[in-house]
Design an enzyme around this catalytic site. Structure first.
Site, short mmCIF file in Angstrom:
data_model
loop_
_atom_site.label_atom_id
_atom_site.label_comp_id
_atom_site.label_asym_id
_atom_site.label_seq_id
_atom_site.Cartn_x
_atom_site.Cartn_y
_atom_site.Cartn_z
N TRP A 14 0.87 -1.19 0.02
CA TRP A 14 -0.03 -0.01 0.10
C TRP A 14 0.86 1.19 -0.03
O TRP A 14 0.38 2.50 -0.11
CB TRP A 14 -1.06 0.21 1.31
CG TRP A 14 -2.21 -0.85 0.99
CD1 TRP A 14 -2.43 -1.82 0.11
CD2 TRP A 14 -3.25 -1.11 1.99
NE1 TRP A 14 -3.62 -2.52 0.16
CE2 TRP A 14 -4.21 -1.93 1.50
CE3 TRP A 14 -3.57 -0.38 3.07
CZ2 TRP A 14 -5.21 -2.48 2.04
CZ3 TRP A 14 -4.62 -0.61 3.98
CH2 TRP A 14 -5.62 -1.76 3.29
N GLU A 100 11.86 2.08 -3.55
CA GLU A 100 11.54 3.57 -3.08
C GLU A 100 12.48 3.83 -1.78
O GLU A 100 12.65 4.74 -1.42
CB GLU A 100 10.02 3.97 -2.66
CG GLU A 100 9.21 3.87 -3.93
CD GLU A 100 7.96 3.28 -4.07
OE1 GLU A 100 7.24 3.25 -3.06
OE2 GLU A 100 7.32 3.21 -5.24
N GLY A 176 4.92 2.14 -10.62
CA GLY A 176 4.22 3.29 -10.83
C GLY A 176 4.22 4.19 -12.01
O GLY A 176 3.67 5.35 -12.11
N GLY A 237 1.51 -2.58 -6.34
CA GLY A 237 1.54 -1.19 -5.72
C GLY A 237 -0.10 -0.58 -5.89
O GLY A 237 -0.92 -1.20 -5.23
N GLY A 238 -0.12 0.33 -6.94
CA GLY A 238 -1.51 0.96 -7.20
C GLY A 238 -2.79 -0.12 -7.14
O GLY A 238 -3.68 0.47 -6.47
P1 13P Z 1 3.14 -0.35 -8.77
O1 13P Z 1 2.25 -1.55 -8.95
O2 13P Z 1 2.12 0.72 -8.41
O3 13P Z 1 3.74 0.04 -10.04
O4 13P Z 1 3.89 -0.52 -7.73
C1 13P Z 1 4.63 -1.51 -7.64
C2 13P Z 1 5.49 -1.80 -6.61
O5 13P Z 1 6.51 -0.93 -6.06
C3 13P Z 1 5.18 -2.70 -5.40
O6 13P Z 1 6.04 -2.91 -4.35
#
Ligand code: 13P
Length: 255
Positions: A14, A100, A176, A237-238
């Site tokens: 998340w 990140e 992302g 993620g998203g």
């Molecule tokens: P997204 O699915 O938003 O690209 O993020 C991937 C992610 O960093 C999962 O840890």
């Protein structure tokens, strides 16, 4: 080799999203949608949401994780949370080494390794993230980068402890951005990681080892990515912030 030796793991990350109240509401929405999953389902949430998430997920097949942990048991580390604290709170999973953290918070291969060590010592299950940035891919050094990240993070991890580790291959350029690795690109790097695990721990351990793909995985592209031989799940993620989308990915992994 037999892909069925490995149970897929679909994990949501998340990141810095959702209050405790929103956490409860989203998990209540997700629970019935993923109840029939034939894969492991994990949601990694901000520290502040852990209790709300565990309460909401209690009695369901959703397991909860944190997004990081410190390497020390306790001490003067303002703003940090230790692996022992997570364990004591009843949290089973933790993400370590997310790009990140590496990109924005000074995480290095060695601090990632130290956090993995602490998490395993505390009895947590680790989702270890590795992946190259765009300039490294363009230079043709993806394999070296991902192998070095993996080997350093696992330094000192025994074969027995490896059972509590899964790796998420997350190409940083795909996170992302909406730009997903092609299924072939994802599989190629996951296979490189598996070959490294085989070299370090033997073929049997490698055959059982779960390797996820992460980076703009969504309900539209998950099935094709998850069909790849060396891709055993996803770190999302998203799309993990939307119950229906996350549930569709879980469904794709359950086939
Ligand atoms: P997204 O699915 O938003 O690209 O993020 C991937 C992610 O960093 C999962 O840890």
């Amino acid at each position: 080799m037999d892909k069925s030796l490995r149970k897929p793991v679909i994990a949501g990350n998340w990141k810095m999203n959702n209050t405790p109240e929103q956490t409860k509401a989203l998990i209540e929405q997700m629970k019935p949608l993923v109840a029939d999953a034939d894969c492991d389902v994990v949601l990694c949430v901000p520290y502040i949401d852990l209790y709300a998430a565990m309460e909401a997920a209690a009695g369901s097949n959703i397991k909860i994780g944190a997004e990081n942990c410190h390497w020390a048991e306790k001490g003067a580390f303002t703003g940090e949370v230790s692996a022992q604290m997570l364990k004591a709170a009843g949290v089973p999973y933790v993400i370590i080494g997310h790009s990140e953290r590496r990109q924005y918070f000074g995480e290095t291969d060695v601090t990632v390794r130290n956090r993995v060590r602490a998490a395993l010592d505390a009895g947590l299950k680790v989702i270890l993230c590795v992946g190259e940035v765009l300039s490294e891919r363009k230079l043709g050094i993806t394999s070296q980068i991902v192998s070095a990240q993996t080997e350093i993070a696992l330094a000192g991890v025994s074969e027995e402890e490896l059972a509590n580790v899964i790796i998420a291959y997350e190409p940083v350029w795909a996170i992302g951005t909406g730009e997903t690795a092609t299924p072939e690109q994802a599989n190629e790097v996951c296979a490189i990681i598996r070959a490294l695990i085989a070299r370090l721990y033997g073929k049997d351990a490698a055959d059982r080892f779960v390797i996820q793909y992460g980076g703009s995985m969504n309900d539209g592209n998950a099935a094709e990515l998850l069909a790849q031989y060396d891709v055993d799940g996803g770190l999302i993620g998203g799309a993990s912030l939307v119950a229906e989308k996350f549930a569709k990915i879980v469904e794709a992994a359950s086939k």
